[in-house]
Design an enzyme around this catalytic site. Structure first.
Site, PDB file in Angstrom:
ATOM      1  N   HIS A   9       0.864  -1.192   0.000  1.00  0.00           N
ATOM      2  CA  HIS A   9       0.000   0.000   0.000  1.00  0.00           C
ATOM      3  C   HIS A   9       0.893   1.231   0.000  1.00  0.00           C
ATOM      4  O   HIS A   9       1.309   1.725   1.047  1.00  0.00           O
ATOM      5  CB  HIS A   9      -0.920  -0.043   1.237  1.00  0.00           C
ATOM      6  CG  HIS A   9      -1.956   1.042   1.253  1.00  0.00           C
ATOM      7  ND1 HIS A   9      -3.182   0.892   1.876  1.00  0.00           N
ATOM      8  CD2 HIS A   9      -1.964   2.293   0.726  1.00  0.00           C
ATOM      9  CE1 HIS A   9      -3.880   2.002   1.734  1.00  0.00           C
ATOM     10  NE2 HIS A   9      -3.165   2.876   1.045  1.00  0.00           N
ATOM     11  N   HIS A  11       1.420   4.824  -2.415  1.00  0.00           N
ATOM     12  CA  HIS A  11       1.084   5.701  -3.546  1.00  0.00           C
ATOM     13  C   HIS A  11       2.377   6.358  -4.005  1.00  0.00           C
ATOM     14  O   HIS A  11       2.990   7.107  -3.227  1.00  0.00           O
ATOM     15  CB  HIS A  11       0.080   6.764  -3.112  1.00  0.00           C
ATOM     16  CG  HIS A  11      -1.192   6.195  -2.546  1.00  0.00           C
ATOM     17  ND1 HIS A  11      -2.312   5.983  -3.322  1.00  0.00           N
ATOM     18  CD2 HIS A  11      -1.511   5.750  -1.311  1.00  0.00           C
ATOM     19  CE1 HIS A  11      -3.276   5.459  -2.570  1.00  0.00           C
ATOM     20  NE2 HIS A  11      -2.818   5.298  -1.343  1.00  0.00           N
ATOM     21  N   GLU A 192     -11.323   3.338   5.539  1.00  0.00           N
ATOM     22  CA  GLU A 192     -10.291   4.232   6.080  1.00  0.00           C
ATOM     23  C   GLU A 192     -11.041   5.312   6.872  1.00  0.00           C
ATOM     24  O   GLU A 192     -11.016   5.301   8.092  1.00  0.00           O
ATOM     25  CB  GLU A 192      -9.452   4.853   4.947  1.00  0.00           C
ATOM     26  CG  GLU A 192      -8.365   5.805   5.441  1.00  0.00           C
ATOM     27  CD  GLU A 192      -7.616   6.549   4.321  1.00  0.00           C
ATOM     28  OE1 GLU A 192      -8.130   6.592   3.174  1.00  0.00           O
ATOM     29  OE2 GLU A 192      -6.528   7.100   4.602  1.00  0.00           O
ATOM     30  N   ASP A 270       1.702   3.939   2.850  1.00  0.00           N
ATOM     31  CA  ASP A 270       0.689   4.808   2.229  1.00  0.00           C
ATOM     32  C   ASP A 270       1.342   5.952   1.445  1.00  0.00           C
ATOM     33  O   ASP A 270       1.537   5.829   0.246  1.00  0.00           O
ATOM     34  CB  ASP A 270      -0.289   5.335   3.279  1.00  0.00           C
ATOM     35  CG  ASP A 270      -1.686   5.609   2.727  1.00  0.00           C
ATOM     36  OD1 ASP A 270      -1.915   5.327   1.531  1.00  0.00           O
ATOM     37  OD2 ASP A 270      -2.550   6.082   3.490  1.00  0.00           O
ATOM     38  N   ASP A 271       1.651   7.058   2.121  1.00  0.00           N
ATOM     39  CA  ASP A 271       2.283   8.226   1.482  1.00  0.00           C
ATOM     40  C   ASP A 271       3.455   8.659   2.354  1.00  0.00           C
ATOM     41  O   ASP A 271       3.367   9.650   3.094  1.00  0.00           O
ATOM     42  CB  ASP A 271       1.259   9.361   1.353  1.00  0.00           C
ATOM     43  CG  ASP A 271       0.064   8.948   0.522  1.00  0.00           C
ATOM     44  OD1 ASP A 271       0.162   8.970  -0.706  1.00  0.00           O
ATOM     45  OD2 ASP A 271      -0.965   8.572   1.126  1.00  0.00           O
TER      46      ASP A 271
END
Ligand code: HPA
Ligand code: ZN
Length: 330
Positions: A9, A11, A192, A270-271
């Site tokens: 996961h 991005h 989320e 994630d980020d």
């Protein structure tokens, strides 16, 4: 040596570090409304998912050429490798680029330049997951899937991201059906900020094989029983949840309870440029703050390879799993 793991996961646009944003801005003649990288980093404070997304989309203006996307992915892969990532399944948001005039081919072929060298240069195998923006119309997602036609040999799966609440999975039924017909694997962000019902809907209506986040699963005991029974992987992102205030604090994160419930949890970043850490940093944080022991950490690493889209390369999966079992914690 860090624990070997897969990142499922991530991005790629969320790996844009402030320093690199300024470098790319200079290269492309883009004016950023911040004096320098330090001032930009201070803007990385968020109230919720939307306040993050506003900055995330705004900063993407610095990404214009194939070389930019290749440099972005290469920087991530180099960094991930230092944190024990052996395999990375990387999200990208084509509509965030096509809607500002950058062609989908520029994005995919740029990323691919870095991905095809990744194993030799960083020791990280990769997959690419094309995400649809759920706050854009379903027709735009369908047009994006169509435009991806010439590049499908680069793409393993489709996903669904961006603003969740008010954009239920069912909105994307047709495009997920079309993706499945093309032989693409399917994942979606669900639970989320949105309710557990979105997780159920993503499974039933979109036919997803993994749930991205699934943070709110525990609110629905029947859903938990199903996720356990069907061995549906959840790609949790603890530091993201803290920064976007979907949990009160890391100490209050439901990960330990989710593992105790028998859910197939994985830990991801994630980020990472925005949320304070890469995959290994997320593992370190849950180890320190949630007191997860070696068995739990090994389980999380094992789960990441079990949940990876490596069905076309089971030998590799077995090799990675053997690395996890052989690992000794220092
Ligand atoms: N949630 C939803 N969409 C996103 C995220 C996220 O954490 N990061 C990038 N797009
Ligand atoms: Zn995400």
């Amino acid at each position: 040596m860090p624990l070997p793991k897969a990142e499922l996961h991530l991005h790629i646009e969320g790996t844009l570090e402030p320093g690199q944003a300024f470098e790319l801005a200079a290269r492309n003649g883009v004016d950023l409304p911040y004096a320098d990288a330090e001032e930009l980093r201070r803007a990385y404070r968020f109230e919720d998912l939307q306040s993050f997304l506003d900055l995330y989309y705004a900063l993407m203006t610095v990404l214009r050429t194939e070389r930019d996307f290749a440099d972005l992915a290469d920087a991530y892969l180099a960094r991930a490798a230092t944190q024990g990532v052996r395999h990375a399944e990387i999200f990208f948001d084509p509509q965030a680029h096509t809607r500002r005039g950058v062609e989908l081919g520029t994005v995919v072929e740029g990323l691919w330049r870095a991905l095809e060298r990744s194993e030799a240069e960083h020791g990280v195998s990769t997959r690419l997951i094309m995400c649809f923006l759920r706050d854009e119309p379903a027709e735009s997602a369908l047009a994006t899937l169509e435009a991806a036609g010439p590049h499908l040999d680069r793409i393993t799966a489709v996903g669904l991201d961006s603003a969740e609440v008010g954009h239920p999975p069912v909105k994307f039924r047709a495009v997920y059906e079309a993706a499945a017909a093309l032989g693409l694997r399917r994942v979606a962000h669900a639970g989320e900020e949105g309710p557990p019902a979105y997780i159920t809907e993503a499974l039933d209506v979109l036919g997803v094989e993994r749930i991205d986040h699934g943070l709110r699963s525990l609110e629905d005991p029947a859903l938990v029983r199903r996720l356990v029974r069907e061995r549906i992987p959840l790609t949790l992102c603890p530091l993201s949840n803290v920064r976007l205030r979907t949990v009160e604090s890391l100490a209050a994160h439901p990960l330990p309870a989710m593992l105790d419930a028998g859910l197939l949890c994985t830990v991801n970043s994630d980020d990472p440029a925005y949320f304070g850490g890469y995959a290994g940093d997320n593992f370190d944080a849950v180890r320190e703050t949630l007191g997860l022991g070696e068995d739990r950490l090994r389980e999380l690493a094992r789960n990441s390879f079990l949940a990876a889209f490596l069905d076309d390369d089971e030998e590799r999966r077995a090799r990675y799993l053997a690395e996890v079992e052989a690992y000794t914690f220092s």
